[in-house]
Scaffold this active site. Structure first.
Site, PDB file in Angstrom:
ATOM      1  N   LYS A   1     -91.936  34.802 -27.047  1.00 21.59           N
ATOM      2  CA  LYS A   1     -91.015  33.652 -27.076  1.00 21.59           C
ATOM      3  C   LYS A   1     -91.520  32.565 -26.125  1.00 21.59           C
ATOM      4  CE  LYS A   1     -86.029  32.682 -26.486  1.00 21.59           C
ATOM      5  NZ  LYS A   1     -84.731  33.319 -26.130  1.00 21.59           N
TER       6      LYS A   1
ATOM      7  N   SER B   1     -81.242  32.745 -29.333  1.00 24.02           N
ATOM      8  CA  SER B   1     -82.262  31.714 -29.310  1.00 24.02           C
ATOM      9  C   SER B   1     -83.651  32.226 -29.660  1.00 24.02           C
ATOM     10  CB  SER B   1     -82.291  31.080 -27.907  1.00 24.02           C
ATOM     11  OG  SER B   1     -82.625  32.039 -26.909  1.00 24.02           O
TER      12      SER B   1
ATOM     13  N   SER C   1     -79.178  36.404 -27.178  1.00 25.80           N
ATOM     14  CA  SER C   1     -80.365  35.872 -27.847  1.00 25.80           C
ATOM     15  C   SER C   1     -81.346  36.938 -28.305  1.00 25.80           C
ATOM     16  CB  SER C   1     -81.089  34.893 -26.915  1.00 25.80           C
ATOM     17  OG  SER C   1     -80.298  33.755 -26.670  1.00 25.80           O
TER      18      SER C   1
END
Length: 597
Positions: A70, A144, A168
C-alpha cells in the site's frame, strides 16, 4: 501462477518447475495488463528481475514470492504518496514490515492505490483513480487499502500489505473475497508508515487464505525498538479456541436496507452454528466506541499529518478529505481528555462483554454500495461501512476478516472474528476451521483453494498451568492485574461443574467470593474464567492469596480438572450465598444498583 497461494509458489520453486527470474518475467506481463487504478507505482520487468537475481538462498520462507505494498508504506527508492502527489517523498529505507518480508525472500512488485491519506473505507477517494471491484466494476472495492486487496483478489500476488485504522484492512477483504488480518495494535511495526491515527494504526495483511495470512503474521509480528508504538508480545498467547467456541453475535443489526447482505449473513450464521455456539450479545458499547473515531478528537491525529499541506496547498487534498480533516483544527486538549475518559469507560464495558465469550462474530460490513451511490453520499455511506470495524483499534482488539460466500447478485460478503488483544493466533486457528467448513475460491480468480488442516491447537504448553478464577480476578475486576502482570493469558470463559455454591465473603476488600464444592446439598454451574500462566510465576501468584481463600483443584462443566480458587468451609458461616445470582459479575452489578439508590 495467477491465484497461487504461498504453498504453490514454494512448491514450484522447490520442484524446479520455475525460477524466480522466470517467474518475474511471466508475472511482469500480467501486472502490465492489470487494471491501472490498482497501482500508484508499478515496477517494470527489469526491476522485478533485478530483485529475483539478488536472491541466493532458496531456503528463505518467502523465496521468490511476489507481494504488493500500500502506498502509505515506505519501500526504499520508490515514492510514497499516500495518494497525494504534493505530499510525496522518496524514502531511503524500507518500512520495517517491508524489510522483514524482503529479508525472508519476497519480491516487491509495486505500490498500490488507496483512499487519500488512508481516510476512507470506499476505495474511490484517490486522484489516481477509483479502484473497481473485481467482481463488478460498478461496485466498491473497499478502502482505504483498495489496491492491495484487489491485487490479491485478482491473483496477481499471493499477499499484500495494507493498513488498518478504522477497517481499511477488513472492508476491502469483504468486498474482494479475500482474508484481511488486522493484528493486535503494535504487534506489527508501523515504522515507515504514513500515519493516519498513529496511536491506532496497524499494518494489515491481505491473503487468499487463512494459513498464508497467519504465516505472514508470524514473520512480521516482531517487536521493533525503533517504533515507539511497537509492543512486545506476551510470552504466552492463546493458540486456539475451544472445540466448540462461544461466539457473540449482535442483538441488533442496522442493515441500511441491504436485504441481500442480510440474507448472506443469516446463511453464514447457520453455517457457523455447526462448528460454534452462537450467543446473542448487546453490542451497543462497540457502536458507542466506533462513533468516537470520527466524531471525537482522533480526527485531530489525521489532521497533524496534513496540517502543513492544508495550509500551503489545500487543493492538493481531495475536497471530501478536507471536509473530514479541517474541523479538527478547532478541537481542544480538553476535548481530547474528555474523549479519553469516555473511551476508558467503554473499554471497561467491552472487557466485561468479551469475558462472556471466546470471540465476536460480526458481519464485516452492513452491505456494499455502488461507486455512484458513494460519490453522491460520500460521508454517510462511508460511515455506515465502518459500523462493525471502527471500534476494534480503539478498544485494543484484533480481528480476522474472512470470506463468507456470495450474495444472489454474485458479489462477495464477509464475516469478521474479533478477539481480545493478542488472540491473533487463536482467531487464525478458528479461521482455518471456517475455511475448511465452508470452502471458498481464491479471490476473484474462480479457482478453489486447497482445504487447510483443522487440528485444534487448544492445549496448554508444558511450562504453563491453567488457573480458574471466579471473582475479583475476572477480566475487568480489581485484581485481574495480578494475572496479567505475570504474563497470564485468558483462554476461555466457561462454568464449573454443577455442584458448586458461590458465597460473598464478609469484610473483604475488594469484595471477594468463596467457592465451595457441595455435592451433598446440591449446587450449580458457576461462571469462571480459565487463565494460562507460566509455571515460574505461579508461586508468586499463590503467595498473594489471603485466607480463607486458596488454590485447589476445580472441576469444569465439561469434566476437566484445573487449579482454581477454593475457600475454607468455616468462612461461609457469616457469608452470603449468592449462587442463585448466576456469578460474581451479577453480584457486583447488584451491589452497584443498591449503592446508587
Amino acid at each position: 501462477m495467477i491465484g497461487w497461494t504461498l504453498e504453490k509458489w514454494q512448491a514450484a520453486y522447490r520442484n524446479g518447475d520455475l525460477t524466480p527470474v522466470q517467474a518475474m518475467k511471466q508475472l511482469a506481463t500480467a501486472l502490465h495488463d492489470s487494471e491501472r487504478a490498482l497501482w500508484i507505482h508499478l515496477l517494470d520487468e527489469s526491476s522485478l528481475v533485478e530483485q529475483a537475481e539478488a536472491l541466493n538462498d532458496p531456503t528463505l520462507p518467502l523465496y521468490g514470492v511476489p507481494f504488493a505494498v500500500k502506498d502509505n508504506i515506505d519501500v526504499a527508492g520508490m515514492p510514497t504518496t499516500a495518494a497525494c502527489s504534493a505530499f510525496a517523498y522518496t524514502p531511503e529505507h524500507d518500512a520495517t514490515a517491508v524489510r522483514l518480508l524482503r529479508q525472508a525472500g519476497a519480491i516487491v512488485v509495486g505500490k498500490t492505490n488507496l483512499d487519500q491519506f488512508a481516510t476512507g473505507l470506499v476505495g474511490t477517494r484517490s486522484p489516481y483513480g477509483e479502484t473497481p471491484n473485481p467482481f463488478n466494476p460498478d461496485y466498491l472495492s473497499g478502502g482505504s487499502s483498495s489496491g492491495s486487496a484487489v491485487a490479491v483478489s485478482s491473483g496477481l500476488v499471493p499477499f499484500a500489505l495494507g493498513t488498518d485504522t478504522a477497517g481499511s484492512g477488513r472492508v476491502p477483504a469483504a468486498f474482494t473475497n479475500t482474508v484481511g488480518l488486522k493484528p493486535t495494535r503494535g504487534a506489527i511495526s508501523t515504522k515507515g508508515v504514513v500515519p493516519a491515527c498513529r496511536t491506532l494504526d496497524c499494518v494489515s495483511i491481505f491473503a487468499l487464505d487463512v494459513s498464508d495470512a497467519h504465516t505472514l503474521y508470524r514473520l512480521l509480528g516482531q517487536f521493533d525498538e525503533a517504533d515507539a508504538y511497537s509492543r512486545p508480545a506476551p510470552s504466552l498467547q492463546s493458540t486456539g479456541l475451544p472445540v466448540r467456541p462461544k461466539l457473540g453475535i449482535p442483538k441488533d443489526l442496522p442493515w441500511f436496507g441491504d436485504d441481500q447482505a442480510k440474507a448472506l449473513w443469516e446463511r453464514n450464521l447457520a453455517a457457523m452454528s455447526e462448528i460454534a455456539e452462537l450467543v446473542t450479545v448487546d453490542t451497543m458499547v462497540l457502536q458507542d466506541a466506533a462513533a468516537l473515531l470520527y466524531q471525537g478528537p482522533w480526527v485531530a491525529e489525521r489532521f497533524t499529518v496534513t496540517e502543513a499541506l492544508l495550509q500551503e496547498q489545500p487543493d492538493a487534498v481531495l475536497p471530501v478529505i478536507r471536509d473530514i480533516l479541517e474541523p479538527a483544527a478547532s478541537l481542544t486538549a480538553a476535548d481530547s481528555f474528555r474523549a479519553q475518559y469516555q473511551l476508558a469507560e467503554l473499554k471497561r464495558q467491552s472487557e466485561t462483554l468479551m469475558a462472556q465469550i471466546d470471540a465476536l462474530l460480526l458481519p464485516t460490513t452492513p452491505g456494499i454500495y455502488t461507486r455512484a451511490a458513494v460519490n453522491a453520499e460520500p460521508i454517510t455511506l462511508n460511515s455506515q461501512l465502518g459500523t462493525w470495524t471502527n471500534f476494534v483499534n480503539l478498544l485494543d482488539m484484533c480481528a480476522l476478516a474472512l470470506p463468507g460466500g456470495f450474495r444472489e447478485d454474485g458479489l462477495p460478503g464477509g464475516i469478521t472474528l474479533v478477539g481480545r488483544a493478542w488472540t491473533d493466533h487463536a482467531l487464525a486457528e478458528l479461521g482455518r476451521r471456517w475455511q475448511h467448513h465452508l470452502p471458498w475460491q481464491a479471490g476473484a480468480t474462480g479457482q478453489m483453494l486447497t482445504l487447510p488442516t483443522t487440528e485444534n491447537t487448544f492445549s496448554a504448553p508444558d511450562n504453563t498451568i491453567t488457573v480458574a478464577v471466579v471473582g475479583a480476578h475476572l477480566t475487568g475486576m480489581p485484581l485481574n492485574s495480578q494475572l496479567t502482570e505475570r504474563d497470564a493469558v485468558l483462554l476461555e470463559a466457561t462454568h464449573t461443574a454443577p455442584c458448586y455454591r458461590l458465597y460473598a465473603l464478609a469484610n473483604t476488600v475488594p469484595p471477594k467470593p468463596g467457592l465451595i464444592r457441595n455435592e451433598k446439598d446440591g449446587g450449580d454451574s458457576i461462571p469462571i474464567e480459565l487463565w494460562q500462566m507460566p509455571v515460574e510465576h505461579f508461586g508468586s501468584f499463590v503467595g498473594l492469596i489471603p485466607a480463607p481463600l486458596g488454590i485447589g483443584s476445580l472441576e469444569t462443566v465439561d469434566g476437566r480438572w484445573v487449579k482454581g480458587f477454593i475457600c475454607e468451609p468455616w468462612a461461609i458461616d457469616d457469608a452470603t450465598d449468592i449462587t442463585e445470582l448466576g456469578g460474581w459479575r451479577n453480584y457486583i452489578a447488584e451491589l452497584k444498583k443498591k449503592e446508587s439508590l
